[in-house]
Design a protein around this motif. Structure first.
Motif, PDB file in Angstrom:
ATOM      1  N   ALA A 192       0.860  -1.186   0.000  1.00 13.79           N
ATOM      2  CA  ALA A 192       0.000   0.000   0.000  1.00 13.79           C
ATOM      3  C   ALA A 192       0.896   1.237   0.000  1.00 13.79           C
ATOM      4  N   LEU A 205       1.093   4.978   0.289  1.00 13.49           N
ATOM      5  CA  LEU A 205       0.319   6.138   0.760  1.00 13.49           C
ATOM      6  C   LEU A 205       1.211   7.377   0.723  1.00 13.49           C
ATOM      7  N   ASP A 216      -5.593   0.001   0.543  1.00 11.29           N
ATOM      8  CA  ASP A 216      -5.979  -0.271   1.923  1.00 11.29           C
ATOM      9  C   ASP A 216      -4.825  -0.941   2.662  1.00 11.29           C
ATOM     10  N   PRO A 217      -4.249  -0.283   3.655  1.00 13.73           N
ATOM     11  CA  PRO A 217      -3.127  -0.904   4.378  1.00 13.73           C
ATOM     12  C   PRO A 217      -3.507  -2.226   5.049  1.00 13.73           C
ATOM     13  N   ALA A 271      -2.901  -5.090   2.757  1.00  9.92           N
ATOM     14  CA  ALA A 271      -1.577  -5.130   2.133  1.00  9.92           C
ATOM     15  C   ALA A 271      -0.589  -5.939   2.970  1.00  9.92           C
ATOM     16  N   VAL A 307       3.341  -1.571   3.991  1.00  4.62           N
ATOM     17  CA  VAL A 307       2.835  -0.243   3.692  1.00  4.62           C
ATOM     18  C   VAL A 307       3.976   0.757   3.721  1.00  4.62           C
ATOM     19  N   SER A 359       4.292   4.940   3.904  1.00  2.00           N
ATOM     20  CA  SER A 359       3.427   6.072   4.233  1.00  2.00           C
ATOM     21  C   SER A 359       4.197   7.371   4.337  1.00  2.00           C
ATOM     22  N   THR A 405      -0.319  10.249   6.675  1.00  8.51           N
ATOM     23  CA  THR A 405      -1.183   9.064   6.590  1.00  8.51           C
ATOM     24  C   THR A 405      -0.727   7.960   7.543  1.00  8.51           C
ATOM     25  N   ALA A 426      -1.954   4.017   8.050  1.00  7.80           N
ATOM     26  CA  ALA A 426      -0.971   2.988   7.722  1.00  7.80           C
ATOM     27  C   ALA A 426      -0.805   1.960   8.839  1.00  7.80           C
ATOM     28  N   ARG A 427      -1.139   2.335  10.051  1.00 11.00           N
ATOM     29  CA  ARG A 427      -0.991   1.402  11.174  1.00 11.00           C
ATOM     30  C   ARG A 427      -1.910   0.180  11.049  1.00 11.00           C
ATOM     31  N   CYS A 451      -1.881  -1.828   8.697  1.00 13.11           N
ATOM     32  CA  CYS A 451      -1.120  -2.904   8.055  1.00 13.11           C
ATOM     33  C   CYS A 451      -0.442  -3.754   9.120  1.00 13.11           C
ATOM     34  N   ARG A 495       6.123  -1.771   8.034  1.00 13.02           N
ATOM     35  CA  ARG A 495       5.677  -0.400   7.805  1.00 13.02           C
ATOM     36  C   ARG A 495       6.892   0.499   7.647  1.00 13.02           C
TER      37      ARG A 495
END
Length: 250
Positions: free
Chosen positions: A67, A69, A95-96, A99, A102, A104, A108, A112-113, A115, A119
């Motif tokens: 994802a 973002l 959509d995290p 995914a 992610v 980010s 965002t 993103a959290r 996911c 990250r």
């Protein structure tokens, strides 16, 4: 572009072989006054480092979904081609929670959290600067990537006919991206394109990265360009020797 099965990573490799010194991505942020220009060689170096990070540190594999973002930005362009290099599906604005990992920007992080995988956060500060303090639960891209290798080779060959990009309800294989972008933009060879479009749309990606890459051109990518008046934008076009301007979003 001279073949139908060439991915964005392949197109970048061809550009690197033919004319590594030419500008590829010039980025303006009119909220901060930032201007960054990346030659083909410099852009390719960032892509290689990011692809190595994806493959080695984040353990991403072909078919994984990322994802993305991030706004229209030179670092976003790097991530898009790095995903193509590894075989990861770049889901722009995706959509995290759905995914595997992610990436980010600073605006965002909360979304993103969602996911459950790896990250990565980008501060999007001038010159690719780090966060003053990395966000909890995220790796800081600017701290992690500079030490990665300058050359990249995928562990598994990337299938050009596998899904590679999702944006605005559409999905493309790696082989379709460049051809579809050229068909949309109808760019002649070696044009210098100015785009103020967001990257969350196919038009924004086509004019803002893929069509210039596929046709031997370059892009001037402008973020927060609404802060420029008409005269300011005209001066930029003249200074940057713009030959094509992306059409305004409807």
């Amino acid at each position: 572009m001279n073949a139908t099965d060439r991915t964005p990573a392949d197109l970048l490799g061809s550009a690197l072989s033919s004319d590594p010194a030419r500008p590829l991505v010039t980025f303006y942020d009119d909220a901060t006054g930032e201007r960054v220009e990346l030659s083909v060689a410099t852009f390719a170096n960032w892509v290689a480092k990011t692809a190595n990070y994806l493959q080695d540190e984040l353990s991403a594999e072909p078919g994984d979904r990322l994802a993305l973002l991030l706004p229209a930005h030179w670092q976003t362009a790097v991530w898009l081609v790095a995903c193509s290099s590894v075989g990861v599906v770049a889901d722009v604005g995706g959509d995290p929670a759905a995914a595997d990992l992610v990436v980010s920007g600073p605006d965002t992080l909360e979304a993103a959290r969602a996911c459950s995988g790896e990250r990565v956060a980008l501060a999007l500060r001038p010159l690719g600067g780090r966060f003053p303090e990395p966000p909890a639960g995220f790796a800081d891209y600017a701290a992690e990537v500079p030490g990665q290798g300058d050359r990249f080779a995928p562990y598994v060959p990337v299938d050009p006919h596998a899904p590679a990009l999702a944006v605005d309800g559409r999905e493309f294989t790696g082989a379709e991206i460049g051809a579809a972008a050229v068909e949309l933009a109808k760019l002649p060879e070696r044009q210098r394109v100015l785009s103020t479009l967001p990257y969350g749309t196919w038009d924004g990606l086509a004019y803002g990265l893929y069509a210039p890459l596929a046709t031997g051109g370059s892009v001037v990518l402008c973020r927060n360009s609404d802060r420029l008046d008409e005269d300011g934008l005209a001066r930029r076009k003249e200074a940057e020797q713009i030959t094509v301007t992306a059409p305004a979003a409807p």
